[in-house]
Design a protein around this motif. Structure first.
Motif, short mmCIF file in Angstrom:
data_model
loop_
_atom_site.label_atom_id
_atom_site.label_comp_id
_atom_site.label_asym_id
_atom_site.label_seq_id
_atom_site.Cartn_x
_atom_site.Cartn_y
_atom_site.Cartn_z
N ARG A 23 0.84 -1.21 0.00
CA ARG A 23 0.00 0.00 0.00
C ARG A 23 0.88 1.26 0.00
N ALA A 24 1.93 1.26 0.80
CA ALA A 24 2.80 2.43 0.91
C ALA A 24 3.56 2.70 -0.39
N ALA A 25 3.81 1.67 -1.19
CA ALA A 25 4.55 1.85 -2.45
C ALA A 25 3.69 2.40 -3.57
N LEU A 26 2.36 2.32 -3.43
CA LEU A 26 1.44 2.70 -4.50
C LEU A 26 0.84 4.08 -4.27
N ALA A 27 0.68 4.83 -5.36
CA ALA A 27 -0.07 6.09 -5.31
C ALA A 27 -1.56 5.76 -5.20
N ALA A 28 -2.32 6.66 -4.62
CA ALA A 28 -3.76 6.42 -4.43
C ALA A 28 -4.47 6.16 -5.76
N GLU A 29 -4.02 6.80 -6.83
CA GLU A 29 -4.67 6.66 -8.14
C GLU A 29 -4.11 5.49 -8.95
N PHE A 30 -3.41 4.59 -8.32
CA PHE A 30 -2.75 3.46 -8.96
C PHE A 30 -3.69 2.69 -9.89
N VAL A 31 -3.15 2.28 -11.06
CA VAL A 31 -3.87 1.44 -12.01
C VAL A 31 -2.93 0.33 -12.48
N HIS A 32 -3.42 -0.90 -12.48
CA HIS A 32 -2.65 -2.03 -13.02
C HIS A 32 -3.40 -2.60 -14.21
N ARG A 33 -2.75 -2.53 -15.37
CA ARG A 33 -3.31 -3.09 -16.60
C ARG A 33 -2.53 -4.35 -16.92
N ARG A 34 -3.24 -5.46 -17.00
CA ARG A 34 -2.62 -6.74 -17.33
C ARG A 34 -3.46 -7.42 -18.39
N PRO A 35 -2.95 -8.46 -19.03
CA PRO A 35 -3.69 -9.07 -20.15
C PRO A 35 -5.11 -9.52 -19.80
N THR A 38 -7.99 -5.15 -15.68
CA THR A 38 -7.46 -3.87 -15.21
C THR A 38 -8.00 -3.65 -13.80
N ILE A 39 -7.11 -3.28 -12.90
CA ILE A 39 -7.51 -2.99 -11.52
C ILE A 39 -7.20 -1.52 -11.26
N GLU A 40 -8.22 -0.76 -10.89
CA GLU A 40 -8.06 0.67 -10.66
C GLU A 40 -8.19 0.99 -9.19
N GLY A 41 -7.21 1.72 -8.66
CA GLY A 41 -7.23 2.16 -7.27
C GLY A 41 -6.30 1.33 -6.39
N GLU A 43 -6.43 0.71 -3.12
CA GLU A 43 -7.10 -0.19 -2.18
C GLU A 43 -7.66 -1.41 -2.89
N GLU A 44 -8.17 -1.23 -4.10
CA GLU A 44 -8.69 -2.34 -4.87
C GLU A 44 -7.57 -3.32 -5.22
N PHE A 45 -6.40 -2.78 -5.58
CA PHE A 45 -5.28 -3.63 -5.94
C PHE A 45 -4.76 -4.40 -4.72
N VAL A 46 -4.61 -3.73 -3.61
CA VAL A 46 -4.14 -4.41 -2.40
C VAL A 46 -5.14 -5.49 -1.99
N SER A 47 -6.41 -5.21 -2.08
CA SER A 47 -7.43 -6.20 -1.75
C SER A 47 -7.34 -7.40 -2.69
N PHE A 48 -7.14 -7.16 -3.98
CA PHE A 48 -6.98 -8.26 -4.93
C PHE A 48 -5.76 -9.11 -4.58
N MET A 49 -4.65 -8.47 -4.31
CA MET A 49 -3.43 -9.22 -3.99
C MET A 49 -3.60 -10.04 -2.70
N ARG A 50 -4.32 -9.50 -1.77
CA ARG A 50 -4.53 -10.18 -0.49
C ARG A 50 -5.49 -11.36 -0.61
N SER A 51 -6.59 -11.17 -1.35
CA SER A 51 -7.69 -12.13 -1.28
C SER A 51 -8.08 -12.82 -2.58
N ASP A 52 -7.76 -12.25 -3.73
CA ASP A 52 -8.34 -12.76 -4.97
C ASP A 52 -7.36 -13.29 -6.00
N ARG A 53 -6.09 -13.13 -5.81
CA ARG A 53 -5.17 -13.63 -6.85
C ARG A 53 -5.16 -15.15 -6.84
N PRO A 54 -4.90 -15.73 -8.00
CA PRO A 54 -5.05 -17.18 -8.14
C PRO A 54 -4.07 -18.01 -7.30
N ASP A 55 -2.88 -17.48 -7.03
CA ASP A 55 -1.89 -18.24 -6.27
C ASP A 55 -1.05 -17.28 -5.45
#
Length: 114
Positions: A23-35, A38-41, A43-55
């Motif tokens: 969370r500290a490494a990311l700007a609040a407006e962070f966007v991750h575009r992958r094949p 797309t994850i925008e924000g 908090e949304e990205f940190v939540s995905f990494m914590r709970s929703d990534r496949p492995d």
């Protein structure tokens, strides 16, 4: 901001499950575009990494890190390793760095690992 150091912090935080450091490494407006999505924000990205990534038992092996002269862009070539050490896929991440942290990442993958 030191872009290459920040990108290494990003990968280490994901691999270690250190979501506060992520969370500290990311700007609040962070966007991750992958094949696949797309994850925008931040908090949304940190939540995905914590709970929703496949492995969550993976490790990023970084092969090369490149920084643009202006320091605002960093490219990383690497491999995502499964828990058994096998390569899941190769990737190139293109980072946009701002004074507030990592602003955006665009991920390119080679699922064949060639």
């Amino acid at each position: 901001m030191d872009g290459p150091a920040l990108t290494r912090t990003y990968y280490r935080a994901i691999d270690d499950g250190d979501y506060e450091a992520l969370r500290a490494a990311l700007a609040a407006e962070f966007v991750h575009r992958r094949p696949d999505m797309t994850i925008e924000g931040r908090e949304e990205f940190v939540s995905f990494m914590r709970s929703d990534r496949p492995d969550t038992e993976t490790e990023h092996a970084l092969d090369s890190v490149y920084e643009a002269e202006d320091g605002a862009r960093v490219a990383v070539e690497g491999r995502l390793l499964q828990a058994d050490g096998n390569v899941w896929f190769r990737f190139v991440d293109m980072f946009e760095i701002s004074e507030r942290g990592i602003k955006a990442i665009r991920t390119y993958t080679d699922v064949h690992g060639d």
